[in-house]
Design an enzyme around this catalytic site. Structure first.
Site, PDB file in Angstrom:
ATOM      1  N   ILE A   1       0.593  -1.179   0.020  1.00 46.51           N
ATOM      2  CA  ILE A   1       0.104   0.266   0.052  1.00 46.51           C
ATOM      3  C   ILE A   1       0.684   1.223  -0.249  1.00 46.51           C
ATOM      4  O   ILE A   1       0.898   1.873  -0.232  1.00 46.51           O
ATOM      5  CB  ILE A   1      -1.174  -0.478   1.227  1.00 46.51           C
ATOM      6  CG1 ILE A   1      -1.248  -0.851   1.321  1.00 46.51           C
ATOM      7  CG2 ILE A   1      -1.862   0.870   1.198  1.00 46.51           C
ATOM      8  CD1 ILE A   1      -3.066  -1.227   2.521  1.00 46.51           C
TER       9      ILE A   1
ATOM     10  N   ASP B   1      11.586   2.755   4.058  1.00 40.45           N
ATOM     11  CA  ASP B   1      11.181   1.243   4.594  1.00 40.45           C
ATOM     12  C   ASP B   1      12.505   0.727   5.222  1.00 40.45           C
ATOM     13  O   ASP B   1      13.543   1.338   5.519  1.00 40.45           O
ATOM     14  CB  ASP B   1      11.347   0.515   3.644  1.00 40.45           C
ATOM     15  CG  ASP B   1      10.130  -0.736   3.602  1.00 40.45           C
ATOM     16  OD1 ASP B   1      10.726  -1.678   4.619  1.00 40.45           O
ATOM     17  OD2 ASP B   1       9.034  -0.674   3.255  1.00 40.45           O
TER      18      ASP B   1
ATOM     19  N   VAL C   1      10.679   2.432  11.849  1.00 39.49           N
ATOM     20  CA  VAL C   1       9.481   3.525  12.384  1.00 39.49           C
ATOM     21  C   VAL C   1       9.514   3.259  13.910  1.00 39.49           C
ATOM     22  O   VAL C   1       9.083   4.217  14.660  1.00 39.49           O
ATOM     23  CB  VAL C   1       8.490   3.517  11.469  1.00 39.49           C
ATOM     24  CG1 VAL C   1       8.594   4.101   9.991  1.00 39.49           C
ATOM     25  CG2 VAL C   1       7.700   2.610  12.439  1.00 39.49           C
TER      26      VAL C   1
ATOM     27  N   TYR D   1      -2.352  -7.126  16.793  1.00 38.37           N
ATOM     28  CA  TYR D   1      -2.721  -5.934  15.737  1.00 38.37           C
ATOM     29  C   TYR D   1      -4.155  -5.154  15.582  1.00 38.37           C
ATOM     30  O   TYR D   1      -4.082  -4.225  15.777  1.00 38.37           O
ATOM     31  CB  TYR D   1      -3.047  -7.180  14.121  1.00 38.37           C
ATOM     32  CG  TYR D   1      -2.922  -5.834  13.220  1.00 38.37           C
ATOM     33  CD1 TYR D   1      -1.841  -5.638  12.877  1.00 38.37           C
ATOM     34  CD2 TYR D   1      -4.195  -5.910  12.281  1.00 38.37           C
ATOM     35  CE1 TYR D   1      -2.332  -4.662  11.772  1.00 38.37           C
ATOM     36  CE2 TYR D   1      -3.951  -5.508  11.173  1.00 38.37           C
ATOM     37  CZ  TYR D   1      -3.519  -4.866  10.682  1.00 38.37           C
ATOM     38  OH  TYR D   1      -3.126  -4.138   9.579  1.00 38.37           O
TER      39      TYR D   1
HETATM   40  N1  LIG Z   1      -3.318  -5.569   3.053  1.00 40.40           N
HETATM   41  C1  LIG Z   1      -3.683  -5.391   4.042  1.00 40.40           C
HETATM   42  O1  LIG Z   1      -5.147  -6.446   3.851  1.00 40.40           O
HETATM   43  C2  LIG Z   1      -3.870  -4.493   5.120  1.00 40.40           C
HETATM   44  C3  LIG Z   1      -5.369  -3.808   5.894  1.00 40.40           C
HETATM   45  C4  LIG Z   1      -5.804  -3.383   6.621  1.00 40.40           C
HETATM   46  C5  LIG Z   1      -4.465  -2.330   6.898  1.00 40.40           C
HETATM   47  N2  LIG Z   1      -3.340  -2.576   6.856  1.00 40.40           N
HETATM   48  C6  LIG Z   1      -1.893  -1.445   6.187  1.00 40.40           C
HETATM   49  O2  LIG Z   1      -1.463  -1.192   5.725  1.00 40.40           O
HETATM   50  C7  LIG Z   1       0.060  -1.412   5.645  1.00 40.40           C
HETATM   51  C8  LIG Z   1       0.714  -1.283   4.948  1.00 40.40           C
HETATM   52  O3  LIG Z   1       0.730  -2.902   4.812  1.00 40.40           O
HETATM   53  P1  LIG Z   1       0.767  -3.324   3.564  1.00 40.40           P
HETATM   54  O4  LIG Z   1      -0.518  -4.542   3.696  1.00 40.40           O
HETATM   55  O5  LIG Z   1       1.348  -2.612   2.118  1.00 40.40           O
HETATM   56  O6  LIG Z   1       1.761  -4.887   3.501  1.00 40.40           O
HETATM   57  P2  LIG Z   1       3.048  -4.507   3.717  1.00 40.40           P
HETATM   58  O7  LIG Z   1       3.864  -6.188   3.574  1.00 40.40           O
HETATM   59  O8  LIG Z   1       3.662  -4.716   1.893  1.00 40.40           O
HETATM   60  O9  LIG Z   1       3.961  -3.718   4.103  1.00 40.40           O
HETATM   61  C9  LIG Z   1       4.559  -2.621   4.839  1.00 40.40           C
HETATM   62  C10 LIG Z   1       5.773  -2.833   5.154  1.00 40.40           C
HETATM   63  O10 LIG Z   1       6.175  -2.079   6.505  1.00 40.40           O
HETATM   64  C11 LIG Z   1       7.624  -1.746   6.552  1.00 40.40           C
HETATM   65  N3  LIG Z   1       8.161  -2.682   7.717  1.00 40.40           N
HETATM   66  C12 LIG Z   1       8.066  -3.384   9.046  1.00 40.40           C
HETATM   67  N4  LIG Z   1       8.436  -3.325   9.554  1.00 40.40           N
HETATM   68  C13 LIG Z   1       8.735  -1.785   9.743  1.00 40.40           C
HETATM   69  C14 LIG Z   1       9.466  -1.081  10.558  1.00 40.40           C
HETATM   70  N5  LIG Z   1      10.267  -1.189  11.607  1.00 40.40           N
HETATM   71  N6  LIG Z   1      10.589   0.484  10.397  1.00 40.40           N
HETATM   72  C15 LIG Z   1       9.964   0.422   8.726  1.00 40.40           C
HETATM   73  N7  LIG Z   1       9.249  -0.616   7.597  1.00 40.40           N
HETATM   74  C16 LIG Z   1       8.734  -1.454   8.313  1.00 40.40           C
HETATM   75  C17 LIG Z   1       7.914  -3.904   5.570  1.00 40.40           C
HETATM   76  O11 LIG Z   1       8.726  -3.555   5.138  1.00 40.40           O
HETATM   77  C18 LIG Z   1       6.897  -3.435   4.233  1.00 40.40           C
HETATM   78  O12 LIG Z   1       7.445  -3.026   3.484  1.00 40.40           O
HETATM   79  C19 LIG Z   1       0.230  -1.484   7.111  1.00 40.40           C
HETATM   80  O13 LIG Z   1       0.345  -0.501   7.719  1.00 40.40           O
HETATM   81  C20 LIG Z   1      -1.183  -2.829   7.609  1.00 40.40           C
HETATM   82  O14 LIG Z   1      -0.962  -2.653   8.384  1.00 40.40           O
HETATM   83  C21 LIG Z   1      -3.331  -3.558   5.678  1.00 40.40           C
END
Ligand SMILES: NC(=O)c1ccc[n+]([C@@H]2O[C@H](COP(=O)([O-])OP(=O)(O)OC[C@H]3O[C@@H](n4cnc5c(N)ncnc54)[C@H](O)[C@@H]3O)[C@@H](O)[C@H]2O)c1
Length: 262
Positions: free
Chosen positions: A20, A39, A57, A152
């Site tokens: 996202i 990242d 982060v 979560y």
């Molecule tokens: N995919 C879903 O269904 C969904 C639904 C609701 C909310 N979200 C939220 O969307 C956001 C993005 O998630 P996504 O679905 O794209 O998954 P994703 O795993 O592709 O992306 C998450 C990113 O966060 C990075 N990350 C993890 N720990 C980190 C840290 N300590 N410092 C910096 N970066 C870090 C990871 O390397 C990864 O690139 C998240 O906050 C997730 O909780 C996702």
């Protein structure tokens, strides 16, 4: 606001190596903005208007450095998107408190403090300028719950509370806040999660979430609902909390009987 108005603006996004976060970056790039992405490892970039940085982060010094370095390249941040997030299951013992302390602490550091650290660094400058936009990626789990992941659910509720606090505290300072609360989206986070991949409410593309944010920015609305049905579930929960808990508990036992991978 028309879409041209992002030209020359500086958008910073965390957790943006893929998923996202990268979709937010790609959208704002296509709308003419300068975009800083970070990242855990420096993401691939390769465009003049896109710069990559390494930033954990969960570490305040890293977050401050990311924003300092990004502002040295593109000038003051106009829109900050606290997108990085992690999720851990409760573990195999059928205990909502079953995830390890490390999993709980990492969830708190990344899902909550990542936003707090960024806001602490950005708010003073935005107050002086009289404007700024802070986007927090919570989740439908922040309004409802994520079955099988108490850490979560609790941290996504917590960061939604922080987003509300920021919106209330800083409205008069000209700072806008958005809380993005998607249900399931096709990213690494949901890969192999059959409940998400076959969800009756759909598995969105990351670009759909970016478009939902754009619409909410245009309307200056706090809650970004890429899955509008989540708003209906949230209303129903507010109207009858006990019925919501019973319904979710029923779904929980249905999923465990079917041995669905959460
Ligand atoms: N995919 C879903 O269904 C969904 C639904 C609701 C909310 N979200 C939220 O969307 C956001 C993005 O998630 P996504 O679905 O794209 O998954 P994703 O795993 O592709 O992306 C998450 C990113 O966060 C990075 N990350 C993890 N720990 C980190 C840290 N300590 N410092 C910096 N970066 C870090 C990871 O390397 C990864 O690139 C998240 O906050 C997730 O909780 C996702």
């Amino acid at each position: 606001m028309d879409t041209q108005s992002f030209s020359g603006q500086h958008i910073a996004v965390t957790g943006a190596a893929g998923g996202i976060g990268r979709a937010f970056a790609d959208m704002f790039l296509s709308l003419g903005a300068n975009v800083s992405i970070s990242d855990l490892k420096t993401p691939d970039c390769g465009l003049d208007r896109l710069k990559g940085f390494a930033c954990n982060v969960g570490n305040e010094a890293d977050v401050t450095k990311f924003i300092d370095d990004a502002e040295n390249v593109f000038g003051p941040v106009d829109i900050f998107i606290a997108n990085a997030g992690v999720g851990f299951g409760d573990g195999p013992d059928g205990n909502a408190a079953g995830a390890s302390n490390e999993a709980w602490e990492t969830s708190w550091a990344v899902n909550v403090m990542g936003s707090v650290y960024a806001a602490r660094r950005l708010v003073p400058g935005w107050k002086k300028r009289g404007e700024g936009r802070f986007v927090i990626v919570s989740s439908a789990a922040g309004l409802l719950n994520q079955i099988g992941s108490a850490s979560y659910s609790a941290t996504k509720h917590a960061v939604l509370g922080f987003a509300e606090a920021m919106a209330i505290e800083h409205k008069a300072d000209g700072i806008s806040v958005h809380a993005v609360c998607p249900q399931y989206v096709k990213t690494n986070m949901t890969k192999g999660m059959s409940f998400a991949e076959n969800n009756k409410d759909g598995l969105l593309e990351p670009s759909d979430v970016a478009q939902a944010l754009l619409k909410s920015i245009e309307k200056n609305e706090f809650l970004v609902l890429s899955h509008p049905v989540v708003g209906d579930y949230f209303k129903a929960k507010a109207m009858n909390y006990d019925q919501y808990i019973s319904g979710m508990a029923k779904l929980r036992s249905k999923l465990s009987q079917a041995d669905v991978k959460l």
